[in-house]
Write an enzyme that holds these catalytic residues in place. Structure first.
Site, PDB file in Angstrom:
ATOM      1  N   ARG A  52       0.840  -1.204   0.000  1.00 18.94           N
ATOM      2  CA  ARG A  52       0.000   0.000   0.000  1.00 18.94           C
ATOM      3  C   ARG A  52       0.878   1.259   0.000  1.00 18.94           C
ATOM      4  O   ARG A  52       0.576   2.230  -0.679  1.00 18.94           O
ATOM      5  CB  ARG A  52      -0.938  -0.023   1.221  1.00 18.94           C
ATOM      6  N   LYS A 151      -2.605   6.831   1.161  1.00 16.67           N
ATOM      7  CA  LYS A 151      -2.361   7.234   2.554  1.00 16.67           C
ATOM      8  C   LYS A 151      -1.287   8.315   2.534  1.00 16.67           C
ATOM      9  O   LYS A 151      -0.105   8.049   2.756  1.00 16.67           O
ATOM     10  CB  LYS A 151      -1.943   5.998   3.354  1.00 16.67           C
ATOM     11  N   GLU A 184     -16.023   6.226   5.668  1.00 12.81           N
ATOM     12  CA  GLU A 184     -15.212   5.601   6.716  1.00 12.81           C
ATOM     13  C   GLU A 184     -15.081   6.597   7.850  1.00 12.81           C
ATOM     14  O   GLU A 184     -15.657   7.689   7.794  1.00 12.81           O
ATOM     15  CB  GLU A 184     -13.835   5.227   6.150  1.00 12.81           C
TER      16      GLU A 184
HETATM   17  N1  PMP Z   1      -9.211   4.712   7.085  1.00 16.41           N
HETATM   18  C1  PMP Z   1      -8.322   5.689   7.345  1.00 16.41           C
HETATM   19  C2  PMP Z   1      -8.604   7.063   6.834  1.00 16.41           C
HETATM   20  C3  PMP Z   1      -7.145   5.404   8.068  1.00 16.41           C
HETATM   21  O1  PMP Z   1      -6.255   6.372   8.322  1.00 16.41           O
HETATM   22  C4  PMP Z   1      -6.929   4.083   8.541  1.00 16.41           C
HETATM   23  C5  PMP Z   1      -5.708   3.765   9.362  1.00 16.41           C
HETATM   24  N2  PMP Z   1      -4.597   3.544   8.576  1.00 16.41           N
HETATM   25  C6  PMP Z   1      -7.880   3.095   8.248  1.00 16.41           C
HETATM   26  C7  PMP Z   1      -9.010   3.449   7.520  1.00 16.41           C
HETATM   27  C8  PMP Z   1      -7.677   1.673   8.668  1.00 16.41           C
HETATM   28  O2  PMP Z   1      -6.707   1.045   7.863  1.00 16.41           O
HETATM   29  P1  PMP Z   1      -5.769  -0.127   8.394  1.00 16.41           P
HETATM   30  O3  PMP Z   1      -6.669  -1.228   8.835  1.00 16.41           O
HETATM   31  O4  PMP Z   1      -4.926  -0.499   7.241  1.00 16.41           O
HETATM   32  O5  PMP Z   1      -4.997   0.437   9.539  1.00 16.41           O
END
Ligand code: PMP
Length: 287
Positions: A52, A151, A184
């Site tokens: 990612r 990200k 989200e």
């Molecule tokens: N959405 C956002 C905006 C985030 O910053 C995160 C944390 N990284 C997540 C969802 C959850 O992703 P992950 O399970 O890969 O930590």
């Protein structure tokens, strides 16, 4: 002992871990990052996090100055230098030192930063009693602006939503898109359970494709719980039997109220608790 921070091949004591004020990561949020967890000395799904990270970097046309293998070794080295077996790891790639102008071509070379810590995001009581969350006015950034799949270090969209949530007394906030569909939370993905079916918004474009989210989808399949990706509105949130959030730091956290409406029976639901138990097993057992 002071904790050690990795910057561009060297380990520094925490108080000496510094970067230039001319780094475009600071000046413009020009960079990408990952939040990763280590359990019992093993890093959970490091390969997925690195994939990612490299995809995010590619999207912003930033070339990470080392291979995935070398970066993976650097993460392990930093963890070892800090004597941590259970840890939160923050991996940051900035565009590097440039001028005050926007032009990324004036930046000398990207910086690679690895910070480790022992934090857990929410106190234990929230895993037992559940979290109260709210929907907020700030809309999740449109995929044609900067894709939420990326990200990037520009988290202002999420920070504004976080502030609005905190102002409403909630530790996490749900963001909708410009059409009013659920996307989200500020740092977590969201799921609901309705009549035995687990539902979550689709990953294609409007949300971060969470690594914990994907682990939950795998577990749902393994546990023979029906699952579907589907558009959700506030109606689906308010009428859900269960709701939970997923993220690297949070793992799986039950939600018991949304905008002051009680979710289900007002306590963590059984499917949520079963998934949390299975997920914790996974974090301890995966190679
Ligand atoms: N959405 C956002 C905006 C985030 O910053 C995160 C944390 N990284 C997540 C969802 C959850 O992703 P992950 O399970 O890969 O930590």
């Amino acid at each position: 002992m002071s904790s050690k921070v990795y910057i561009d091949g060297n380990l520094y004591n925490r108080e000496d871990a510094k970067i230039s004020v001319f780094d475009h990561g600071l000046l413009y949020g020009d960079g990408v990052f990952e939040g990763i967890r280590a359990y019992n000395g093993r890093i959970f799904r490091l390969e997925q996090h690195l994939n990612r990270l490299y995809a995010s970097a590619k999207y912003i046309m930033l070339e990470i100055p080392m291979s995935k293998e070398d970066l993976s070794s650097a993460v392990l080295l930093t963890l070892e230098a800090n004597g941590l077996s259970d840890a939160y790891i923050r991996l940051v790639i900035t565009r590097g030192v440039g001028t005050l102008g926007l032009d990324p071509n004036r930046c000398s070379s990207p910086s690679v930063i690895i910070i480790t810590d022992s934090i857990a995001l929410y106190p234990q009581e929230f895993y037992e009693n559940g979290l109260e969350v709210v929907t907020v006015p700030t809309v999740r950034s449109h995929p044609s602006f900067i894709s939420p799949l990326v990200k990037s270090l520009n988290y202002l969209n999420n920070i504004l939503a976080k502030i609005e949530g905190l102002n409403a007394g909630a530790m996490e906030a749900i963001m909708l898109n410009e059409q009013g569909f659920v996307t989200e939370c500020t740092g977590d993905n969201i799921f609901v359970v309705k009549e035995g079916v687990i539902e979550t918004p689709p990953a294609n474009g409007g949300i971060l494709d969470g690594i914990t989210r994907n682990a939950v989808i795998e577990l749902a399949e393994e546990m023979n719980i029906p699952f579907r990706e589907t558009a959700l509105t506030r109606y689906n949130l308010y009428t859900a039997d269960e709701c939970f959030l997923t993220g690297t730091a949070a793992e799986i956290i039950p939600v018991i109220s949304i905008d002051k409406r009680t979710v289900g029976a007002g306590k963590p639901g059984q499917i949520t608790l079963d998934l949390l138990a299975k997920f914790r097993g996974l974090t301890q057992s995966e190679p």
